[in-house]
Design a protein around this motif. Structure first.
Motif, PDB file in Angstrom:
ATOM      1  N   VAL A   1      -5.008   3.450 -10.308  1.00 43.90           N
ATOM      2  CA  VAL A   1      -4.696   2.631  -9.569  1.00 43.90           C
ATOM      3  C   VAL A   1      -5.574   0.993  -9.891  1.00 43.90           C
ATOM      4  CG1 VAL A   1      -4.535   2.259  -7.396  1.00 43.90           C
ATOM      5  CG2 VAL A   1      -3.339   4.302  -8.415  1.00 43.90           C
ATOM      6  N   ASN A   2      -5.291   0.348 -10.069  1.00 41.45           N
ATOM      7  CA  ASN A   2      -6.267  -0.936 -10.023  1.00 41.45           C
ATOM      8  C   ASN A   2      -7.205  -1.177  -8.975  1.00 41.45           C
ATOM      9  OD1 ASN A   2      -7.001  -4.092 -10.470  1.00 41.45           O
ATOM     10  ND2 ASN A   2      -5.668  -4.542 -12.124  1.00 41.45           N
ATOM     11  N   ALA A   3      -8.390  -1.261  -9.176  1.00 38.16           N
ATOM     12  CA  ALA A   3      -9.013  -1.552  -8.339  1.00 38.16           C
ATOM     13  C   ALA A   3     -10.489  -2.735  -8.161  1.00 38.16           C
ATOM     14  CB  ALA A   3     -10.000  -0.134  -7.809  1.00 38.16           C
ATOM     15  N   ASN A   4      -9.647  -4.070  -8.960  1.00 35.72           N
ATOM     16  CA  ASN A   4     -10.171  -4.919  -9.049  1.00 35.72           C
ATOM     17  C   ASN A   4     -10.021  -5.843  -7.997  1.00 35.72           C
ATOM     18  OD1 ASN A   4     -11.495  -5.000 -11.461  1.00 35.72           O
ATOM     19  ND2 ASN A   4      -9.612  -4.802 -12.230  1.00 35.72           N
ATOM     20  N   ALA A   5      -9.527  -5.522  -6.796  1.00 38.39           N
ATOM     21  CA  ALA A   5      -8.818  -6.236  -5.691  1.00 38.39           C
ATOM     22  C   ALA A   5      -9.705  -5.737  -4.842  1.00 38.39           C
ATOM     23  CB  ALA A   5      -7.483  -6.436  -5.180  1.00 38.39           C
ATOM     24  N   PRO A   6      -9.650  -6.654  -3.175  1.00 38.82           N
ATOM     25  CA  PRO A   6     -10.634  -6.606  -2.274  1.00 38.82           C
ATOM     26  C   PRO A   6     -10.163  -5.725  -2.112  1.00 38.82           C
ATOM     27  CG  PRO A   6     -10.082  -8.283  -1.724  1.00 38.82           C
ATOM     28  CD  PRO A   6      -9.361  -8.135  -3.035  1.00 38.82           C
ATOM     29  N   ILE A   7     -10.885  -4.552  -1.097  1.00 35.96           N
ATOM     30  CA  ILE A   7     -10.902  -2.727  -0.568  1.00 35.96           C
ATOM     31  C   ILE A   7      -9.221  -2.866  -0.111  1.00 35.96           C
ATOM     32  CG2 ILE A   7     -12.184  -0.990   0.797  1.00 35.96           C
ATOM     33  CD1 ILE A   7     -13.352  -1.416  -2.264  1.00 35.96           C
ATOM     34  N   PRO A   8      -8.832  -3.369   1.003  1.00 33.65           N
ATOM     35  CA  PRO A   8      -7.265  -3.691   1.720  1.00 33.65           C
ATOM     36  C   PRO A   8      -6.827  -3.085   0.775  1.00 33.65           C
ATOM     37  CG  PRO A   8      -9.148  -5.109   2.853  1.00 33.65           C
ATOM     38  CD  PRO A   8     -10.074  -4.768   2.188  1.00 33.65           C
ATOM     39  N   GLU A   9      -6.484  -4.452  -0.409  1.00 28.32           N
ATOM     40  CA  GLU A   9      -5.297  -4.962  -1.059  1.00 28.32           C
ATOM     41  C   GLU A   9      -5.565  -2.712  -2.137  1.00 28.32           C
ATOM     42  OE1 GLU A   9      -3.997  -6.954  -4.907  1.00 28.32           O
ATOM     43  OE2 GLU A   9      -5.525  -7.960  -3.260  1.00 28.32           O
ATOM     44  N   VAL A  10      -6.512  -2.756  -2.538  1.00 32.86           N
ATOM     45  CA  VAL A  10      -6.925  -1.649  -3.138  1.00 32.86           C
ATOM     46  C   VAL A  10      -6.729   0.091  -2.301  1.00 32.86           C
ATOM     47  CG1 VAL A  10      -9.070   0.781  -3.971  1.00 32.86           C
ATOM     48  CG2 VAL A  10      -8.746  -2.281  -4.876  1.00 32.86           C
ATOM     49  N   ALA A  11      -6.382   0.142  -1.231  1.00 33.38           N
ATOM     50  CA  ALA A  11      -6.508   1.232  -0.049  1.00 33.38           C
ATOM     51  C   ALA A  11      -4.237   0.746  -0.429  1.00 33.38           C
ATOM     52  CB  ALA A  11      -6.682   0.998   1.127  1.00 33.38           C
ATOM     53  N   ASP A  12      -4.259  -0.524  -0.127  1.00 39.82           N
ATOM     54  CA  ASP A  12      -2.510  -0.378  -0.002  1.00 39.82           C
ATOM     55  C   ASP A  12      -2.109   0.249  -1.736  1.00 39.82           C
ATOM     56  OD1 ASP A  12      -2.434  -1.979   2.250  1.00 39.82           O
ATOM     57  OD2 ASP A  12      -2.384  -3.213   1.528  1.00 39.82           O
ATOM     58  N   ARG A  13      -2.941   0.107  -2.607  1.00 40.65           N
ATOM     59  CA  ARG A  13      -2.083   0.300  -4.046  1.00 40.65           C
ATOM     60  C   ARG A  13      -2.590   2.117  -4.385  1.00 40.65           C
ATOM     61  NH1 ARG A  13      -5.771  -4.661  -7.848  1.00 40.65           N
ATOM     62  NH2 ARG A  13      -4.173  -6.067  -6.873  1.00 40.65           N
ATOM     63  N   VAL A  14      -2.931   2.423  -3.663  1.00 42.15           N
ATOM     64  CA  VAL A  14      -2.991   3.887  -3.818  1.00 42.15           C
ATOM     65  C   VAL A  14      -1.755   4.381  -2.657  1.00 42.15           C
ATOM     66  CG1 VAL A  14      -4.579   6.301  -2.731  1.00 42.15           C
ATOM     67  CG2 VAL A  14      -5.921   3.981  -4.001  1.00 42.15           C
ATOM     68  N   LEU A  15      -2.015   3.763  -2.051  1.00 40.14           N
ATOM     69  CA  LEU A  15      -1.385   4.573  -1.118  1.00 40.14           C
ATOM     70  C   LEU A  15       0.020   4.268  -1.431  1.00 40.14           C
ATOM     71  CD1 LEU A  15      -1.893   3.152   3.050  1.00 40.14           C
ATOM     72  CD2 LEU A  15      -1.993   5.389   1.832  1.00 40.14           C
ATOM     73  N   ASP A  16       0.502   2.640  -1.695  1.00 39.56           N
ATOM     74  CA  ASP A  16       1.676   3.326  -2.561  1.00 39.56           C
ATOM     75  C   ASP A  16       2.309   4.130  -4.165  1.00 39.56           C
ATOM     76  OD1 ASP A  16       2.754   1.030  -1.048  1.00 39.56           O
ATOM     77  OD2 ASP A  16       2.047  -0.896  -2.225  1.00 39.56           O
ATOM     78  N   ALA A  17       0.892   4.297  -5.288  1.00 40.88           N
ATOM     79  CA  ALA A  17       1.095   4.885  -5.418  1.00 40.88           C
ATOM     80  C   ALA A  17       1.734   6.522  -5.017  1.00 40.88           C
ATOM     81  CB  ALA A  17      -0.290   5.340  -6.544  1.00 40.88           C
ATOM     82  N   LEU A  18       0.947   6.931  -4.137  1.00 40.23           N
ATOM     83  CA  LEU A  18       1.381   8.301  -3.171  1.00 40.23           C
ATOM     84  C   LEU A  18       2.785   8.227  -2.785  1.00 40.23           C
ATOM     85  CD1 LEU A  18      -2.077   9.421  -1.949  1.00 40.23           C
ATOM     86  CD2 LEU A  18      -1.173  10.154  -3.970  1.00 40.23           C
ATOM     87  N   GLY A  19       3.676   7.652  -2.389  1.00 37.77           N
ATOM     88  CA  GLY A  19       4.436   7.101  -1.818  1.00 37.77           C
ATOM     89  C   GLY A  19       4.741   7.065  -0.733  1.00 37.77           C
TER      90      GLY A  19
END
Length: 145
Positions: free
Chosen positions: A125-143
């Motif tokens: 998961v790309n974590a180069n963004a601000p933390i809230p956006e990274v958290a959203d990416r993690v949740l999206d990756a997990l569905g």
């Protein structure tokens, strides 16, 4: 959410004996060669028992991935560029990896982490963004969002 460092889940162990050790104020290459930051299998199982059918996140990096990897339903590796990692580590003044040889050690490890983790099946998961956006990416990756 559990943090291996902040919640004390992972600890340093002497490689030869398996005895838990304290991290000394000064750590050189010899010390790191003789000791490993480990997340005990029993700790992962305890967390799984605590959450039951719920979702738990255990966050952090440890040196015994090979012993615990199969205990997780999904492993996510937060992928970021070296410059972003350097900035985040330096911002943690006084913490492990925030300066000097430890910072360089972490950056050297980081150079291979995406390849290593993806080889073992982690979702990157790309974590180069601000933390809230990274958290959203993690949740999206997990569905689960």
């Amino acid at each position: 959410m559990y943090d291996v460092e902040a919640d004390g889940l992972a600890r340093w162990f002497e490689n030869g004996t398996g005895v838990e050790v304290r991290m000394p104020p000064y750590r050189d290459d010899a010390w790191f060669a003789s000791n490993t930051y480990r997340l005990p299998v029993e700790t992962v199982r305890r967390v799984a028992d605590e959450v039951g059918d719920g979702v738990a996140f255990i966050c952090g990096t440890v040196g015994n991935d090979n012993e615990i990897w199969d205990l997780f339903d999904t492993v996510i590796s937060l992928s970021l560029d070296a410059e972003t990692l350097r900035g985040r580590l330096v911002g943690r003044r006084g913490a492990f990896g925030s300066s000097g040889p430890e910072l360089e050690r972490v950056l050297a490890w980081h150079a291979q982490v995406d390849a290593d983790n993806s080889r073992y099946g982690a979702l990157l998961v790309n974590a180069n963004a601000p933390i809230p956006e990274v958290a959203d990416r993690v949740l999206d990756a997990l569905g689960i969002r």
